[in-house]
Each structure stands twice: as structure tokens, then as C-alpha cells.
Design an enzyme around this catalytic site. Sequence first.
Site, mmCIF file in Angstrom:
data_model
loop_
_atom_site.group_PDB
_atom_site.id
_atom_site.type_symbol
_atom_site.label_atom_id
_atom_site.label_comp_id
_atom_site.label_asym_id
_atom_site.label_seq_id
_atom_site.Cartn_x
_atom_site.Cartn_y
_atom_site.Cartn_z
ATOM 1 N N ASN A 391 0.866 -1.166 0.000
ATOM 2 C CA ASN A 391 0.000 0.000 0.000
ATOM 3 C C ASN A 391 0.908 1.223 0.000
ATOM 4 O O ASN A 391 1.478 1.565 1.023
ATOM 5 C CB ASN A 391 -0.896 -0.031 1.256
ATOM 6 C CG ASN A 391 -1.742 1.223 1.385
ATOM 7 O OD1 ASN A 391 -1.828 2.023 0.454
ATOM 8 N ND2 ASN A 391 -2.364 1.403 2.553
ATOM 9 N N LYS A 393 0.209 4.242 -0.334
ATOM 10 C CA LYS A 393 -0.447 5.433 0.238
ATOM 11 C C LYS A 393 -0.197 6.632 -0.689
ATOM 12 O O LYS A 393 -0.171 6.465 -1.899
ATOM 13 C CB LYS A 393 0.055 5.674 1.659
ATOM 14 C CG LYS A 393 -0.076 4.435 2.535
ATOM 15 C CD LYS A 393 0.126 4.713 3.981
ATOM 16 C CE LYS A 393 0.027 3.416 4.759
ATOM 17 N NZ LYS A 393 0.137 3.584 6.176
ATOM 18 N N HIS A 478 -9.489 1.344 4.887
ATOM 19 C CA HIS A 478 -8.229 1.580 5.597
ATOM 20 C C HIS A 478 -8.480 2.572 6.726
ATOM 21 O O HIS A 478 -9.242 3.532 6.581
ATOM 22 C CB HIS A 478 -7.172 2.115 4.615
ATOM 23 C CG HIS A 478 -5.799 2.043 5.187
ATOM 24 N ND1 HIS A 478 -5.345 2.952 6.114
ATOM 25 C CD2 HIS A 478 -4.790 1.156 5.000
ATOM 26 C CE1 HIS A 478 -4.106 2.630 6.452
ATOM 27 N NE2 HIS A 478 -3.747 1.535 5.794
ATOM 28 N N GLU A 480 -6.810 4.950 7.820
ATOM 29 C CA GLU A 480 -6.524 6.360 7.522
ATOM 30 C C GLU A 480 -7.707 7.010 6.812
ATOM 31 O O GLU A 480 -8.013 8.182 7.047
ATOM 32 C CB GLU A 480 -5.241 6.464 6.674
ATOM 33 C CG GLU A 480 -4.001 6.206 7.526
ATOM 34 C CD GLU A 480 -2.827 5.622 6.757
ATOM 35 O OE1 GLU A 480 -2.831 5.655 5.517
ATOM 36 O OE2 GLU A 480 -1.898 5.106 7.411
ATOM 37 N N GLU A 550 -5.669 -4.795 10.577
ATOM 38 C CA GLU A 550 -4.600 -3.828 10.814
ATOM 39 C C GLU A 550 -4.863 -3.086 12.119
ATOM 40 O O GLU A 550 -5.682 -2.156 12.160
ATOM 41 C CB GLU A 550 -4.548 -2.811 9.678
ATOM 42 C CG GLU A 550 -4.280 -3.434 8.326
ATOM 43 C CD GLU A 550 -3.708 -2.409 7.353
ATOM 44 O OE1 GLU A 550 -2.620 -2.644 6.852
ATOM 45 O OE2 GLU A 550 -4.345 -1.358 7.157
ATOM 46 N N GLY A 556 2.423 2.095 10.753
ATOM 47 C CA GLY A 556 3.434 3.152 10.579
ATOM 48 C C GLY A 556 4.105 3.572 11.871
ATOM 49 O O GLY A 556 4.798 4.590 11.907
ATOM 50 N N SER A 596 3.365 -2.299 10.504
ATOM 51 C CA SER A 596 4.822 -2.375 10.701
ATOM 52 C C SER A 596 5.372 -3.770 10.408
ATOM 53 O O SER A 596 6.251 -4.256 11.124
ATOM 54 C CB SER A 596 5.200 -1.919 12.106
ATOM 55 O OG SER A 596 4.772 -0.598 12.312
HETATM 56 C C1 PEP Z 1 -0.808 0.123 6.166
HETATM 57 O O1 PEP Z 1 -0.940 1.326 6.159
HETATM 58 O O2 PEP Z 1 -1.594 -0.614 5.585
HETATM 59 C C2 PEP Z 1 0.333 -0.434 6.879
HETATM 60 C C3 PEP Z 1 0.289 -1.664 7.273
HETATM 61 O O3 PEP Z 1 1.379 0.413 7.086
HETATM 62 P P1 PEP Z 1 2.825 0.036 7.743
HETATM 63 O O4 PEP Z 1 3.232 -1.273 7.150
HETATM 64 O O5 PEP Z 1 3.718 1.162 7.347
HETATM 65 O O6 PEP Z 1 2.610 -0.055 9.205
#
Ligand code: PEP
Length: 634
Positions: A391, A393, A478, A480, A550, A556, A596
Site C-alpha cells: 500500500n 499510500k 483503511h 486512515e 490492521e 506506521g 509495521s
Molecule cells: C498500512 O498502512 O496498511 C500499513 C500496514 O502500514 P505500515 O506497514 O507502514 O505499518
Amino acid sequence: MAVNICRILMGAVLVFSGTVKIIDPRGTEYKIQDYAAALGFSNDLPTYMPLALGVALALLEFSLGIYLMFGIRRKWTSRIVLLMMLLFTPWSLYLAITNPVHDCGCFGDAIQLTNWQTFGKNIVLLTVALILWKWHHLGKRLISQHSQWLVALYSWLFGFLLAGYTIYTLPIIDFRPYHIGADLAEQMAWKEDGTVPPISDLMILDTETGQDLTDSIIATPGWKFLLIAPRLEVADDGVMDRLAELTDYCKRNHYLLICLTGSDHDGIMNWCDITGAEYPFCQADETALKTAIRSNPGLILLNGSIIEGKWASSQLPGYKELNAPVEELKWAHQKQETMRQHVIALFSLYVIPLLLLTLLDFIWSLYRKNKNTIHKPLKTNKMRKHIVAGNWKMNKNLQEGVALATELKEMLAAEKPNCDVIIGTPFIHLATVSDLLKDSVIAVSAENCANKASGAYTGEVSAEMVKSTGAEYVILGHSERREYYNETPEILKEKVDLALANGLKVIFCIGESLEQREANEQEAVCKAELAGSVFHLTAEQWKNIVIAYEPIWAIGTGKTATAEQAEEIHAYIRSCVADVYGKEVADETSILYGGSCKGSNAPELFGKEDIDGGLIGGASLKAADFKAIIDAWK
Ligand code: PEP
């Protein structure tokens, strides 16, 4: 293919040149001293420096060669190899033009090249190094990432110990014309056609009169001990007792013992004062003596003009060994056997263990692969998909995105992934990247789509538009988007319906915040998010849904849910799916973990029963990082 040929070629050259230096570090030391003298800074170098540099260079070349051949740390190895070639190529051009030393010494005494030949060779190797640097990721690995440190450590250690051993004794393989079994008279004879003989610089002179005694010493029959000390001023005087015993032995048996040195009269007198030497001295060229034996002093036993044995100062025989005439002393007749034994020893101590390790690693990887398969048996006997989805973003402009997708495509063409791979890109990339990846194993996903089919919704992109770019997936829900764009379960439900209606598959994200986790509400949150947006789908529609769990607190932030925490909630999510669609559908639903996830923690996470892959944010922005996560399925 071309990259792998380059890798093997460069690896073989480096292993060869490193090995010839490791088995003769003194040779490299002398070569560095020659350079220092020719360039006028020999007095500025500390005495230990040429040998230390020689060993360091030998180890570096040897290890880089092994790294290349095994595909260890491909990026850094290719960078260092390129840097080396960028330094050595202009340097060899300078040597070719100014010719301060005749043979650059890149392959020790094994292969002697003129300086122009060396420059030509370096131009070829520089080209190879550039190819390896540019396409390092296409090089095949011979050893898994888990075991590569073992090969690396073993190679450094082996090289280091071998260099130490050969410094203490003598080169274990002797490429010089003074090897055991060589006939000096033959090696020194000029051919009728004027060809320079292998030994052309050895002239033995009387210290008093300067008379040439070479022939009378070399050509006379019988046993002769030549004590070789290129420079008596720096020779090891700790062996004076051994030399006294040898002197007595030679006197008793009427053998000639003579010391050949490059030192002048004062140096010889000083040595006699320190050690009480009673043997005669002759003078010879210091460089020729350094070529004859890599020890100061060293001992050569001649039978007529044939070399029967060679010993470093650390190996000189004492009175216990000198207990019979030479003919009866077994240890004094080393013959070529010694060299053969050393080659066998090299194979048994390095090559065979390394091959065994590679084989074990291969078997282990197969076992792990099987284990992963066995680890996820499905009652229905069907395998649910393993997926690694990126992803991006709001990162990467179009050109950067195309470059990243291209790099990943090449990597996965060279090494087929063991899972489905998806990259989620911003809208502007979709058409170009989908086109770029159409013949590849990578599928493309959008990161969002509108909750309206079409019309006056300025700035929005519909599911149909996404589909028309060639994308196959869309990421919806997601955290966000839920948080910053207020996407409610109802809005998401509309988006899911439109996506499916337009033939897209949906990666649907769910997950709790930190407060919710602390309040132990994660299960309730996940269930509600599923119920609010996707549980209204039919079982047929559900086939096009991938769930991504998630935890918001892990996205992040560098914090990852432990594999156990993740497994617990994944199992719970699967049970919720089973409640709505039945066990069989639940068993076929891929549930990804996101938050992460990196190459270092992916294997543990993906090893869990209910974790079928990952949705990756930060680590999907670099091809190598993303690939390391994909490799967790290997
Ligand atoms: C995400 O935003 O889907 C995600 C898992 O981000 P990260 O791997 O950077 O934590």
C-alpha cells in the site's frame, strides 16, 4: 541470466585472486613494498603496514567473491565491488603508463600479467561490476537469508586463519620457480631462442671478491643447505640455536651450509655478532631471495640442483630431527606430495563444509516450505491464498512509481514468489503500472474508490474507472480513510458493493485503535466493522473479499502486534466469517496482517495458522524491503 553469468565470473575472479594472496601473504607484502619504494614513500610506511594491507586486501577479495557466488548481501556486495573497480581501473592505467613495477601482482605469482594486460582486464571487470551494481537484485541466491551469515563468517574466519598459518609457515601452494621438486639449473638455463628463463635474477657472489659462484654452488652434486636471508637486519634471530644445531649437523656430515643474503658486509658482521653464526655467507639480489622463500631466514635443501625441501624459520629442524644422514631423514624429502596434501586439506576444511552447509540449507528451506504447507491444512483440502499486498499510500510521483514497479517486476521475474503479490498505488499510477505489470506475477490495486457510480462528484474516481485501468483490486476501509475522510461503515458498504459490481476484488481493512485494544475491545470492533460493511454480501460475492486486519496502533508506528496477538484475533475473525458463511468459506478466506510488517518479523507472523500474508505500508516503498517480506513465504 546475463547478471548471473557476470556474478559467477566476477565471483570466481575475486575468489581466485583472494586465494592466491591468502596462501602467500608475504608475496603481497613484498609487492606493496615494491610499490611504496617505486612511488617514493616506503620510509613513511610503518613496517607492519604492507603485510597488514596485503592480508586485508586478500580477505576482502576472497570474501566478496564468495558473497557474489552465494548471492549474499547482493546490494552492498555489488556496491563495494564497483567501488573497488572504480579505484583499481584508473590505478592500473597509471601503472601501465608509468610502469613503476612490472607486474601489478593482482593474481600473485599464479598468473603474471603486464600492466597493460591488467588494465584491459580491469576494464572488462569494471563493466561486469557496473552490470552487477545496476541489476544486483536479479542475482540468484545459493543460500537462504537465514544462513548467509554462516557462510560469510566462515569465509572470513577461514581466510584469516589460513593467512595467519601461511605467514607463520610458507605458502601452502608454491607458484614460484623455486617450488619443491624444481631443478634450479634447469629453471636458470637460457634457451637457445633467447627466451628469458623462469629464474633470471639469481646470482650468487662471493662477499669478499664479488666472484660469481652461482654455478659452482648450484651445479655441484650432493646435499646442500641454503639458508636464505633477504635482509639480515630484519631477519628472525630467535632461531640462532636451531641454526647452530644445523651448522654442527652439516659439519659432521660434510654437507655444504651457506647463507645467501642481500645484506652488505656490515649487516653480515652484525648478524654473526648477534647469533654467533659459523657458516659462510654469499651475497645475492634481495628480491630474488624473497622470491626463493617467503621467510627471513628460510632454509632450502638441495640435492644437486633439485629442491628437496623448504622450511620457514618457524619450522627449522632441531637436533632431534637431525639424527641421521639426509638420505635417511624422511621429513627432509618433502616432494610434491606436500602440495597435493595442502590442496586436499583446503578442500576438506573449506569447500566441503561449505557445500555441506549449502545442501543442509537447501534441505531446510524445502522442509520449511513443506511445513508452511502442512501448517495450514484445510479441512476442505483447499489452500487459501497467501498474499503480500503493498500500500504505497500518498507516496511516489508517477516516474518514481514506475521505477519501483519495474524493479519489483524484474526481481520477481528472476525469483518467482511463493505467494500472490499485489501493489496498491495512487490513482494516477494505476493505468501505467497496470500496463507495465500486465505480463508479470504482480497484480495492481487502487487504494480507494468512490461510493457513487458516476456523475457530478468532482475529484472522485469510480470503481468502474479503477477497473478500466487494468487494476484488479481495491483497498477499502483503511483506518486512515476512516479517520481522516470520515468513511463510515455505511459509506464503505456502498463502496464495497460498487467495487464488486465492477469486477474488482476488495481488500477490506479492519482493526482497533490503541484505546480499544487497551479496553480489550478488539474483537468487538473487528466484528462490528465486518458486520457494518461486508457481512451483507452473498457467499459468491465473498469469494472476492480479502480481509486485512490492521491494528491502528501498529500502522506506521514501528510497533507490531506479536505473532500470538495477531494469530489470536485472526482466528477470531475467521470464526466470525464461519458464523456467517460457514466453515468451508471461512477456511478459504485470506486474512492478512498489517502494521509495521517487515522482512524481519514477517516469517514469524506468516508462520501462524490463521495469518495468510500481509498488507504492507512503509516497507512496500522499497523493492528490496518488500521482496524480503515476500520471501517470508519461501
Ligand atoms: C498500512 O498502512 O496498511 C500499513 C500496514 O502500514 P505500515 O506497514 O507502514 O505499518
